[in-house]
Every structure is written in C-alpha cells, then in structure tokens.
Design an enzyme around this catalytic site. Structure first.
Site, short mmCIF file in Angstrom:
data_model
loop_
_atom_site.label_atom_id
_atom_site.label_comp_id
_atom_site.label_asym_id
_atom_site.label_seq_id
_atom_site.Cartn_x
_atom_site.Cartn_y
_atom_site.Cartn_z
N THR A 38 -9.84 -5.50 3.35
CA THR A 38 -9.60 -4.57 2.24
C THR A 38 -10.53 -5.02 1.12
O THR A 38 -10.57 -6.21 0.80
CB THR A 38 -8.14 -4.63 1.76
OG1 THR A 38 -7.27 -4.39 2.87
CG2 THR A 38 -7.87 -3.61 0.67
N GLU A 69 -10.29 12.91 7.44
CA GLU A 69 -10.04 14.22 6.83
C GLU A 69 -11.34 15.00 6.67
O GLU A 69 -11.42 16.17 7.01
CB GLU A 69 -9.37 14.05 5.46
CG GLU A 69 -7.99 13.42 5.52
CD GLU A 69 -7.55 12.99 4.12
OE1 GLU A 69 -7.24 13.86 3.30
OE2 GLU A 69 -7.55 11.78 3.85
N ASP A 94 -9.40 0.69 1.55
CA ASP A 94 -8.49 0.23 2.61
C ASP A 94 -9.08 0.66 3.97
O ASP A 94 -8.70 1.68 4.54
CB ASP A 94 -7.11 0.87 2.38
CG ASP A 94 -6.11 0.46 3.45
OD1 ASP A 94 -6.31 -0.58 4.10
OD2 ASP A 94 -5.13 1.21 3.63
N ASP A 135 0.85 -1.19 0.00
CA ASP A 135 0.00 0.00 0.00
C ASP A 135 0.88 1.24 0.00
O ASP A 135 1.72 1.42 0.89
CB ASP A 135 -0.92 -0.01 1.22
CG ASP A 135 -2.08 0.95 1.07
OD1 ASP A 135 -2.36 1.39 -0.07
OD2 ASP A 135 -2.72 1.26 2.09
N GLU A 186 -9.10 4.40 -2.57
CA GLU A 186 -7.84 4.13 -3.27
C GLU A 186 -8.13 3.45 -4.60
O GLU A 186 -9.22 2.95 -4.84
CB GLU A 186 -6.94 3.21 -2.44
CG GLU A 186 -6.62 3.74 -1.05
CD GLU A 186 -5.45 3.03 -0.38
OE1 GLU A 186 -4.62 2.41 -1.09
OE2 GLU A 186 -5.35 3.10 0.86
N GLN A 218 -4.80 2.59 14.96
CA GLN A 218 -3.65 3.07 14.19
C GLN A 218 -2.83 4.09 14.98
O GLN A 218 -1.59 4.03 14.99
CB GLN A 218 -4.16 3.72 12.90
CG GLN A 218 -3.08 4.17 11.93
CD GLN A 218 -3.66 4.82 10.66
OE1 GLN A 218 -4.87 4.90 10.48
NE2 GLN A 218 -2.79 5.28 9.79
N ARG A 260 -8.81 4.05 12.96
CA ARG A 260 -7.91 5.17 13.30
C ARG A 260 -7.45 5.14 14.75
O ARG A 260 -6.33 5.58 15.05
CB ARG A 260 -8.60 6.50 13.02
CG ARG A 260 -9.02 6.71 11.58
CD ARG A 260 -7.85 6.65 10.63
NE ARG A 260 -8.31 6.85 9.25
CZ ARG A 260 -7.55 6.57 8.20
NH1 ARG A 260 -6.34 6.06 8.34
NH2 ARG A 260 -8.03 6.77 6.98
N HIS A 263 -3.56 13.97 1.11
CA HIS A 263 -3.89 13.05 2.21
C HIS A 263 -2.76 13.01 3.23
O HIS A 263 -2.99 13.09 4.44
CB HIS A 263 -4.15 11.64 1.65
CG HIS A 263 -4.33 10.59 2.71
ND1 HIS A 263 -5.45 10.52 3.51
CD2 HIS A 263 -3.52 9.57 3.11
CE1 HIS A 263 -5.33 9.49 4.35
NE2 HIS A 263 -4.17 8.91 4.13
N LYS A 313 -5.19 -1.98 9.82
CA LYS A 313 -5.42 -2.02 8.37
C LYS A 313 -5.67 -3.42 7.81
O LYS A 313 -6.15 -3.53 6.70
CB LYS A 313 -4.17 -1.48 7.65
CG LYS A 313 -3.79 -0.06 8.03
CD LYS A 313 -4.54 0.92 7.17
CE LYS A 313 -3.96 2.31 7.29
NZ LYS A 313 -4.66 3.22 6.40
N GLU A 340 -10.70 4.28 3.19
CA GLU A 340 -9.69 4.97 2.39
C GLU A 340 -10.01 4.72 0.92
O GLU A 340 -10.03 3.58 0.46
CB GLU A 340 -8.27 4.50 2.75
CG GLU A 340 -7.87 4.99 4.14
CD GLU A 340 -6.39 4.87 4.46
OE1 GLU A 340 -5.71 4.03 3.84
OE2 GLU A 340 -5.92 5.63 5.34
CA CA Z 1 -4.13 3.01 2.66
#
Ligand code: CA
Length: 442
Positions: free
Chosen positions: A272, A388, A248, A142, A216, A255, A252, A149, A268, A214
């Site tokens: 996915t 975000e 993804d 990844d 992606e 994390q 948080r 970001h 993570k 996420e």
């Molecule tokens: Ca990611």
C-alpha cells in the site's frame, strides 16, 4: 468540530521562501503539511518536517532555534514533538497544539518575518531528501466510502445483487495490514497467489494477471480514545490529524477467489503506497462542503449525524491518477492522466468513519490510518480503479505512444495527485504518491 478559517488561510499571504509563491505550487504558506524525512542517501536520523515551496523545514531544528514560540508554549511543544523520528508524538498532542504550531509556522514563514534568518538555516531542498512513513501505523482500517465504486465493483462480482442492503446504513470497512504500507517511491513485486479460472476444477498458484490500483485518501488519526469510550460525531474531527494520498494496490484475480466469506486478504496486503505529506484538516478548512445524500436514500442514523457534518462534513479534494509505462519512462514521456474525480462524492465523511469505528468502544491510537476506500465519482470516467475503468478488463484504456492497458503490467508506475482550488482561497496540494510494479519473484 472543524477549525474555522483564520489568519493562516488568507490567500494574500506570501512566504519569504519564493518557491512557495509560484502559481500552481502544492505547498504555499497556506498549506504547511507534515512529513518525516532525511537527506537522501545519508545515515541521518529521520525527523519531522513541514513543506514550504520546494523546501522542507526541519521541525526539530526550527524548535531548537527557539523561533516557534517560547519554551513550553503549545507551538514550541508541538515543534519539538514534530521533530522526532515519527509524527506520533505530535499527533497525540491534539488540536490546540497542532493549531498553535500552524499559526507560529505561518507567521514565521511570511514575507518580512523576523524569523527568516534563523529559519532559513533549517531548510532542506525537497530535491535532496528521502521520506519514510510519517507515523508508526499501529492499525490500518480500509473503508469503502464510495457508493459508485461499491456499485461498479458489486456489479462485476455479483451482477444480480451489486449493492448489498447494509451499504447505505453502515460505513463498511475491514482491518488491513499496516506493515506493508510505504511512502511514495515504493517498488514491489507483482504478487503471486491462488487464482481460480472460470470453469476450472481447482485453483492454480501464479502471478496475478489482474493487478489494479485503488485511488484513495489516507486519514491519519491524531489523539486517540480509551478502549470502551466511543467518539461522538461532535468530537470526531478533533481526533483526526490530517489526510494523505493512498494507493491500495489490489490483485483482482486473487481477490475474486479469496474474498468470500471474510473479505480481502492476500489480494490487498502485499503493498500500500501513501504520499509522504499529510495535509492537516485545518489546512483543508476552506475546501469543506456540505454532506449530502441523494434523494430517496436513508439519512444517517442519529449517531452518524451532526449539524456540522451536514453543513460541512465533506471535502472537495481534486484527485487524479496518472500512469507511466516502462516504455514511456524510457522515452522520457511524462505520466499520463487516466482519471480525475473529487473526494466530495464520498458517501460517508471522515467524521462518520471515526464515529462508526469507535461506536462499539474500539480504541484508536495516534498514527492509526484509515483508507477512504476507492474514490470513484458518479460516472465511469471518474472511476478510481482499472477494474471499473476497463469494465473488468473488457475495454482497454489508450495511452500515449499507442500502448493500451486493462490491468497493470510490469514496469508500470502509477502516480496519484491531489489538490484543492477555488476562487478566494489559496490552492494547496498533496504532492505525489507514486509506486512501481516489478516482475513477480520466481
Ligand atoms: Ca481499498
């Protein structure tokens, strides 16, 4: 480098599969993406297929019908490889075979093609199929290719030092987990893990309260390289089979506590989700755009630079995130768009990711998957993650029906969509990439 435009991109082409010609269709004859499928609920073997309109063309059956090129021709060899239980064998063949198969499919699926009768027998309605991961993914890496970001996230994790000094020189990435990647429709339990509350003396183990998405893209590697042999920029895209959507999912709170000093781990790797369809780089050729750096930023080091990359290294792929709460699903309310952006804002290109990944001699294999990293655009309303969009959970977003969200709640379904469109080219799309959050396991 990139395949040039050819007869398969002609926007005037129409298919004898009528649904492929509808305005706004994701899968017109100019797209021809690949997936692995079988009839829903059946015990059939999974096998490779190509999307055309609202149908899947069974590649193995089409190959056996002998209408995709003479036995032993690149197109016939590619169709046979693509009809297997995963696309790895097709991916390993390389650009000559992929391109020959695309041309053969385009000609055979066109209005008036003599192949219509035998190929019509090889179609299965997409409404009647289920998908599995299109390749055996040996390794998953990844990346972190959106500077927007990286800056937005960095500001929350390190307010005084948001963008680390390496960012503008080296495409940052980490090795993720391949086994928990699944196709659209994935449902997963809210992850449980260690969370350290601000000011607390010890962490507690609990379900994540800050479950995020996420937005992606996933980049599937085609032909690989031998261990020790770097892939140069001029050859990088020859090693890329195509692109899919990728979510993804990220916890948080887990994390924030675990990420230093080695990076993401259990925050993570619990799930996915990717779209079943892989759109080839050749299909994306009309949508290439220049790779540009903001004024004052360093230019890439020579090993990450090439004339073709500068001229057309980026892709203008429109991306959207939609959210449907459990209440909305019950009420029959469609998923609500919360974000739209474009892949063109990425700081590093696909070719740069491939070349950087192998500069030390690291080997890539057919079916390896890269995540692009969260593709936030330059403004906060183009951000590809809730952390975000809601400024770390401080500013909830509003949804239809009066509901709000900071992070995901149980029963939420998130759908990613992607498409390309511009005057003078056929619109092509990626289909849906959907996943649903279930309650944490007791
Ligand atoms: Ca990611």
């Amino acid at each position: 480098m990139s395949p040039l435009l050819n007869e398969t991109h002609d926007p005037a082409l129409k298919s004898w599969v009528a649904s492929a010609n509808l305005a706004g269709a994701d899968f017109p004859i100019q797209n021809l993406p690949f997936a692995v499928f079988r009839r829903k609920g059946s015990a059939e073997a999974f096998r490779g297929g190509v999307a055309i309109g609202d149908q899947v063309l069974d590649l193995g059956a089409a190959g056996e019908a002998g209408v995709l090129g003479a036995a032993g021709s690149p197109a016939a060899v590619a169709a046979s490889a693509g009809g297997r239980e995963s696309l790895n064998a097709l991916m390993a063949l390389g650009t000559k075979h992929w391109s020959a198969l695309r041309t053969a499919l385009s000609r055979a699926l066109r209005e008036g093609a003599a192949e219509q009768a035998p190929l019509a027998a090889c179609l299965v309605p997409q409404a009647d199929v289920e998908y599995t991961t299109p390749a055996r993914i040996g390794d998953y890496t990844d990346f972190y290719t959106s500077v927007h970001h990286a800056t937005n996230i960095g500001r929350q994790f390190r307010p005084d030092n948001p963008l680390l000094p390496n960012y503008k020189w080296v495409p940052i990435g980490y090795h993720g987990r391949a086994s928990s990647i699944a196709v659209s429709g994935q449902k997963f339990a809210r992850p449980v893990g260690q969370v350290m509350a601000p000011g607390a003396e010890a962490p507690v183990v609990k379900p994540s309260a800050r479950l995020d998405i996420e937005l992606e893209l996933g980049i599937f590697i085609g032909s690989g390289n031998a261990l020790g042999d770097p892939i140069r920029m001029t050859e990088a895209e020859d090693h890329v089979f195509g692109i899919c959507l990728l979510n993804d999912w990220s916890a948080r709170d887990l994390q924030a506590w675990e990420y230093q000093p080695l990076g993401p781990f259990l925050a993570k790797n619990f799930a996915t989700t990717i779209s079943p369809w892989i759109v080839t780089l050749e299909a994306l050729a009309p949508y290439r755009v220049a790779f540009e750096r903001p004024e004052g930023d360093p230019q890439p080091l020579p090993y990450l630079d090439s004339p073709a990359n500068r001229a057309q290294g980026a892709f203008d792929i429109q991306l959207q995130v939609l959210l449907q709460t459990a209440n909305a699903a019950k009420a029959g309310t469609a998923p609500h768009a919360i974000v739209q952006t474009s892949y063109r804002h990425a700081y590093w290109t696909v070719a740069q990711m491939v070349t950087h990944h192998t500069v030390n001699g690291c080997n890539l294999q057919p079916g390896d998957l890269f995540g692009s990293g969260t593709l936030s655009g330059p403004t906060l309303d183009q951000a590809g993650a809730l952390i975000e969009l809601t400024t770390g959970g401080k500013n909830p977003i509003s949804l239809p029906g009066g509901e709000t969200r900071t992070y995901l709640e149980d029963g939420d379904t998130v759908v990613l969509r992607g498409w390309c469109e511009k005057p003078g080219a056929a619109r092509i799309g990626f289909g849906d990439c959907a996943g649903t959050v279930l309650p944490a396991r007791a």
